[in-house]
Design an enzyme around this catalytic site. Structure first.
Site, mmCIF file in Angstrom:
data_model
loop_
_atom_site.group_PDB
_atom_site.id
_atom_site.type_symbol
_atom_site.label_atom_id
_atom_site.label_comp_id
_atom_site.label_asym_id
_atom_site.label_seq_id
_atom_site.Cartn_x
_atom_site.Cartn_y
_atom_site.Cartn_z
ATOM 1 N N HIS A 1 3.655 -9.449 -5.775
ATOM 2 C CA HIS A 1 4.932 -9.056 -5.142
ATOM 3 C C HIS A 1 5.616 -10.265 -4.513
ATOM 4 O O HIS A 1 6.841 -10.429 -4.626
ATOM 5 C CB HIS A 1 4.703 -8.013 -4.032
ATOM 6 C CG HIS A 1 4.617 -6.598 -4.509
ATOM 7 N ND1 HIS A 1 5.628 -5.982 -5.222
ATOM 8 C CD2 HIS A 1 3.659 -5.652 -4.338
ATOM 9 C CE1 HIS A 1 5.280 -4.731 -5.478
ATOM 10 N NE2 HIS A 1 4.082 -4.497 -4.953
ATOM 11 N N GLN B 1 8.569 -6.010 -0.525
ATOM 12 C CA GLN B 1 8.880 -4.597 -0.772
ATOM 13 C C GLN B 1 9.793 -3.994 0.290
ATOM 14 O O GLN B 1 10.416 -2.958 0.064
ATOM 15 C CB GLN B 1 7.584 -3.769 -0.833
ATOM 16 C CG GLN B 1 6.733 -4.088 -2.046
ATOM 17 C CD GLN B 1 5.445 -3.299 -2.032
ATOM 18 O OE1 GLN B 1 4.487 -3.698 -1.395
ATOM 19 N NE2 GLN B 1 5.415 -2.168 -2.705
ATOM 20 N N GLY C 1 -1.652 -1.040 0.563
ATOM 21 C CA GLY C 1 -1.181 -2.413 0.730
ATOM 22 C C GLY C 1 0.336 -2.430 0.775
ATOM 23 O O GLY C 1 0.982 -1.464 0.343
ATOM 24 N N HIS D 1 -2.400 -7.761 -6.600
ATOM 25 C CA HIS D 1 -1.169 -6.954 -6.735
ATOM 26 C C HIS D 1 -0.147 -7.388 -5.670
ATOM 27 O O HIS D 1 1.045 -7.542 -5.965
ATOM 28 C CB HIS D 1 -1.556 -5.476 -6.589
ATOM 29 C CG HIS D 1 -0.434 -4.496 -6.548
ATOM 30 N ND1 HIS D 1 -0.241 -3.533 -7.521
ATOM 31 C CD2 HIS D 1 0.554 -4.287 -5.628
ATOM 32 C CE1 HIS D 1 0.814 -2.803 -7.202
ATOM 33 N NE2 HIS D 1 1.323 -3.231 -6.054
ATOM 34 N N CYS E 1 2.081 1.732 -7.220
ATOM 35 C CA CYS E 1 2.849 0.842 -6.339
ATOM 36 C C CYS E 1 3.867 1.681 -5.584
ATOM 37 O O CYS E 1 4.532 2.542 -6.179
ATOM 38 C CB CYS E 1 3.565 -0.215 -7.174
ATOM 39 S SG CYS E 1 4.503 -1.402 -6.195
ATOM 40 N N LEU E 2 4.001 1.402 -4.295
ATOM 41 C CA LEU E 2 4.988 2.139 -3.494
ATOM 42 C C LEU E 2 6.409 1.870 -3.988
ATOM 43 O O LEU E 2 7.314 2.665 -3.722
ATOM 44 C CB LEU E 2 4.854 1.752 -2.015
ATOM 45 C CG LEU E 2 3.523 2.162 -1.351
ATOM 46 C CD1 LEU E 2 3.414 1.552 0.039
ATOM 47 C CD2 LEU E 2 3.391 3.679 -1.291
HETATM 48 O O1 GNR Z 1 -1.004 2.077 -2.454
HETATM 49 C C1 GNR Z 1 -1.243 1.317 -3.405
HETATM 50 N N1 GNR Z 1 -2.281 1.591 -4.217
HETATM 51 C C2 GNR Z 1 -2.765 0.727 -5.177
HETATM 52 C C3 GNR Z 1 -3.658 1.224 -6.119
HETATM 53 C C4 GNR Z 1 -4.168 0.391 -7.093
HETATM 54 C C5 GNR Z 1 -3.807 -0.919 -7.140
HETATM 55 C C6 GNR Z 1 -2.908 -1.435 -6.227
HETATM 56 C C7 GNR Z 1 -2.387 -0.616 -5.246
HETATM 57 S S1 GNR Z 1 -1.297 -1.269 -4.082
HETATM 58 C C8 GNR Z 1 -0.369 0.170 -3.667
HETATM 59 C C9 GNR Z 1 0.595 -0.123 -2.534
HETATM 60 C C10 GNR Z 1 1.597 -1.139 -2.995
HETATM 61 O O2 GNR Z 1 2.524 -0.887 -3.709
HETATM 62 N N2 GNR Z 1 1.412 -2.365 -2.625
HETATM 63 O O3 GNR Z 1 2.238 -3.332 -3.035
HETATM 64 NI NI NI Z 2 2.992 -2.655 -4.952
#
Ligand code: GNR
Ligand code: NI
Length: 167
Positions: free
Chosen positions: A138, A51, A46, A134, A92-93
């Site tokens: 953001h 971001q 996602g 999630h 999260c990235l």
């Molecule tokens: O890649 C992502 N993996 C993830 C794993 C568990 C719960 C949420 C996520 S989202 C994350 C990518 C991201 O940072 N999206 O904002």
């Molecule tokens: Ni994230």
């Protein structure tokens, strides 16, 4: 197309509240394409516009095995369908390399516009429900590390800042 730069915690830009999209025009469609390319390149499931330092209410998600089922949510609104809390390990990235358990409502309904500007709704559970919550966080300037203890959060902050100083 283009790969966009992903902001990392504790960048203050990640704390901004994103603005609603007024019209889904070709500029927005190009941004969506670039966000998808950026998400696939970073191997995330996602990505929220926040971001990539664009403060518009746009999310892309792909939780499919083969990374070939992109979902686009513009101006998403979520409504809790099942308040039962489920714990899931999140990453999260914008917080690269750290994973923590977060509790969230197990099922949410999402109402949004697609990349053509057409309204749709989707009832989500499991990983898609976790991911959409999630991502909407953001857009509201919130990160998964806000759900863990201050001690853990500060430890992650310090480690990420140290890593970046060494780069
Ligand atoms: O890649 C992502 N993996 C993830 C794993 C568990 C719960 C949420 C996520 S989202 C994350 C990518 C991201 O940072 N999206 O904002
Ligand atoms: Ni994230």
């Amino acid at each position: 197309m283009a790969i966009l730069n992903i902001l990392e915690f504790p960048d203050p830009q990640l704390r901004k509240t994103a603005n609603s999209v007024k019209t889904v025009d070709s500029d927005i469609q190009l941004l969506v394409k670039n966000m998808l390319e950026t998400m696939y390149d970073a191997e995330g499931i996602g990505l929220a516009a926040t971001q990539v330092n664009i403060h518009k209410r746009i999310i892309v998600i792909d939780i499919s095995e083969n990374c070939d089922e992109p979902l686009v949510f513009i101006n998403p609104k979520i409504e809790v369908i099942d308040h039962t809390l489920h714990e899931h390990q999140e990453g999260c990235l914008s917080v690269p390399g750290y994973y923590e358990e977060v509790e969230r409502p197990s099922s949410v309904k999402v109402v949004a516009l697609n990349e053509q500007g057409k309204p749709f709704e989707l009832i989500t559970e499991d990983l898609l429900s976790v991911c959409i919550q999630h991502e909407v966080d953001h857009l509201n300037g919130k990160l998964f590390v806000d759900y863990i203890s201050v001690l853990k959060r500060n430890r992650i902050k310090q480690k990420l800042q140290k890593e970046r100083r060494q780069d």
